[in-house]
Design a protein around this motif. Structure first.
Motif: not given
Length: 543
Positions: A489-516
């Protein structure tokens, strides 16, 4: 309007655009209907920003709005008469009452759109009635004290009166309301000299421009041009009539006093009509040079955003040079994408949206360059005769897409930041530290990958691969840590969406840099394909 404007609306306005007189008439009619030149000017700024109307067409609306708003002054003047058996203010009160009854009595969509107009229209004049009652007659204490102010010698200065009109209207943000106040002052004897009210109204005509200027602050160049046109033409009109009124002050005052004896409020309303009609009609004749002038003063930022630095169709006669120019354009595009990623990530961890406009502009340029480079690469393919060039161009198509996707994820991070601010969602300091660590790896990977791509070398491939693996581990760890924090309970449930979205974006950013980076040895940017190609090269060199 920008979202809903279909081709039908655009074509309709294009037809109107051919006739400046018609545009002028539309401005008069629209303003007379809503009883507010400010509303018309703000609407016109929005229409120009949405590219529904041209600057010239909007300029016609603005000039017409100046005349349309004068009708209100006559209605205000009417509200000050007929205090006997019939009072015109009763009519306005009834209009407001009908609007209120519509709101409470029906859910009809059309009627409920009309109701606020009726309420606002009626309340304008109810307000006038209340104000006149509050001031009292010419012999009331408040009226006497206010009238003393206008009897000072300094208050006979035309320029000072114009400035006062500007300031007063700028503060209340309505020339209609300002004119109503001046009429109330005349009707209650606060202002004895009608020429003072003339100068105040001319100032109000300039002061009302503040609404359009404020509305244009977040618009494109066309919106700003409309606001500037509004200001310049208002100043031209005020200066012209200021000179005329100073030179012929006595005879002009005599004419108006003889036309409306004992009713100075009608003198002001009539002067307001003559003043606005005359100068706007003259400026309507010169609308083309005026529009050209404001267009030259306000440069279109989009012009800078829609420029290419290196590619040019003349290079197509030498495909090898054309490819080199396309590469240089790609390098700049990659730097833009990384800068935008830095801005958006900084906005995320600092909870600051001040760079949102810059992020949007950079994304616009990245998209523009993507289209230009893709088109240029296709043209190179049609003229080159070497298989090696074809393979390289195929790889550059993929790199262009990867860079464009980096830009897209920068925008997604910015949108997530905006969502978090709107919903009061915040990351813990521990999460921010973890995200910063991930982004540090991404930045290092970008530098190495950009070096590999620009210098066409493979020596850092293993390092890039290792950093990529470490980045994935950090993202996975942060995701797991979030689940633990959520459970405790350090985080409310509402924050999950933002954390998962940010982590997914960072993952895809790293993948595209590797492709380049791996595009140096793989057309598609495949890590496996690139490493296999390097292995074959090493075996071949060993033989």
């Amino acid at each position: 309007m920008e979202k809903s404007a279909g081709s039908g609306i655009r074509n309709l306005f294009k037809k109107f655009n051919k006739d400046r007189i018609l545009n002028y008439g539309i401005g008069i009619g629209a303003t007379a209907l809503v009883q507010s030149s400010s509303a018309t000017s703000i609407m016109t700024v929005g229409l120009a920003h949405a590219n529904i109307v041209t600057v010239k067409q909007g300029a016609g609306f603005i000039l017409g709005a100046k005349v349309g708003t004068t009708l209100t002054a006559f209605l205000f003047a009417l509200s000050g008469i007929g205090k006997g058996s019939f009072n015109i203010s009763y009519v306005f009160s009834a209009i407001a009452f009908v609007g209120v009854m519509i709101v409470f009595a029906t859910s009809n969509e059309t009627l409920n759109k009309i109701a606020p107009l009726l309420i606002g229209f009626g309340m304008l004049f109810i307000g006038m009635e209340v104000m006149e009652t509050a001031i009292g007659g010419a012999d009331s204490m408040l009226s006497i004290q206010l009238s003393k102010v206008f009897q000072y010698d300094i208050m006979q200065n035309p320029i000072l009166l114009v400035i006062l009109g500007i300031l007063f209207t700028g503060i209340i943000q309505s020339s209609t309301a300002a004119t109503g106040v001046f009429i109330a002052f005349l009707a209650t004897g606060v202002i004895h000299s009608i020429d003072q009210s003339f100068f105040l109204v001319m100032g109000a005509n300039i002061g009302t421009c503040i609404d359009g200027i404020m509305a244009s602050l977040t618009t494109n160049a066309n919106g700003k041009r409309i606001a500037l046109f509004h200001l310049i033409t208002s100043v031209i009109g005020a200066v012209s009539f200021l000179i005329i009124l100073i030179l012929f002050r006595t005879p002009i005052i005599g004419i108006f006093e003889s036309l409306f004896p004992g009713r100075p409020q009608f003198s002001l309303a009539t002067y307001n009509l003559i003043y606005n009609s005359n100068y706007t009609l003259v400026l309507l004749v010169f609308i083309d040079p005026l529009v050209d002038f404001v267009t030259s003063l306000v440069k279109d930022k989009q012009e800078k955003l829609e420029e290419v630095s290196y590619i040019d169709e003349r290079f197509l006669q030498t495909p090898a040079v054309a490819i080199e120019q396309a590469l240089r354009e790609l390098y700049d595009m990659a730097i833009l994408a990384k800068e935008n990623l830095d801005r958006s990530f900084s906005s995320l961890v600092n909870e600051d949206m001040s760079e949102s406009k810059k992020i949007a502009e950079t994304e616009y340029r990245i998209d523009f360059l993507t289209n230009k480079i893709t088109s240029f690469l296709i043209k190179i393919s049609s003229v080159t005769k070497f298989a090696g060039d074809e393979k390289l161009i195929g790889g550059l198509h993929h790199v262009t897409n990867d860079i464009e996707r980096l830009g897209d994820y920068a925008v997604l991070l910015a949108k997530e930041t905006n969502y978090m601010k709107e919903n009061n969602v915040k990351f813990l300091d521990q999460t921010k530290e973890e995200l910063n660590k991930i982004y540090t790896h991404i930045s290092e990977m970008f530098d190495l990958g950009f070096d590999a791509f620009t210098k066409r070398r493979t020596k850092n491939f293993k390092i890039i691969s290792n950093i990529h693996k470490e980045t994935k581990k950090l993202i996975s760890t942060t995701r797991d840590e979030h689940v633990v924090r959520l459970s405790s309970e350090m985080y409310p449930v509402e924050v999950s969406k933002s954390i998962y979205n940010v982590l997914f974006s960072l993952q895809r950013i790293s993948d595209h840099i590797v492709n380049i980076a791996y595009s140096v040895r793989s057309t598609t940017g495949s890590k496996t394909e690139a490493l296999q190609a390097i292995e074959r090269e090493m075996k071949k060199a060993g033989r």
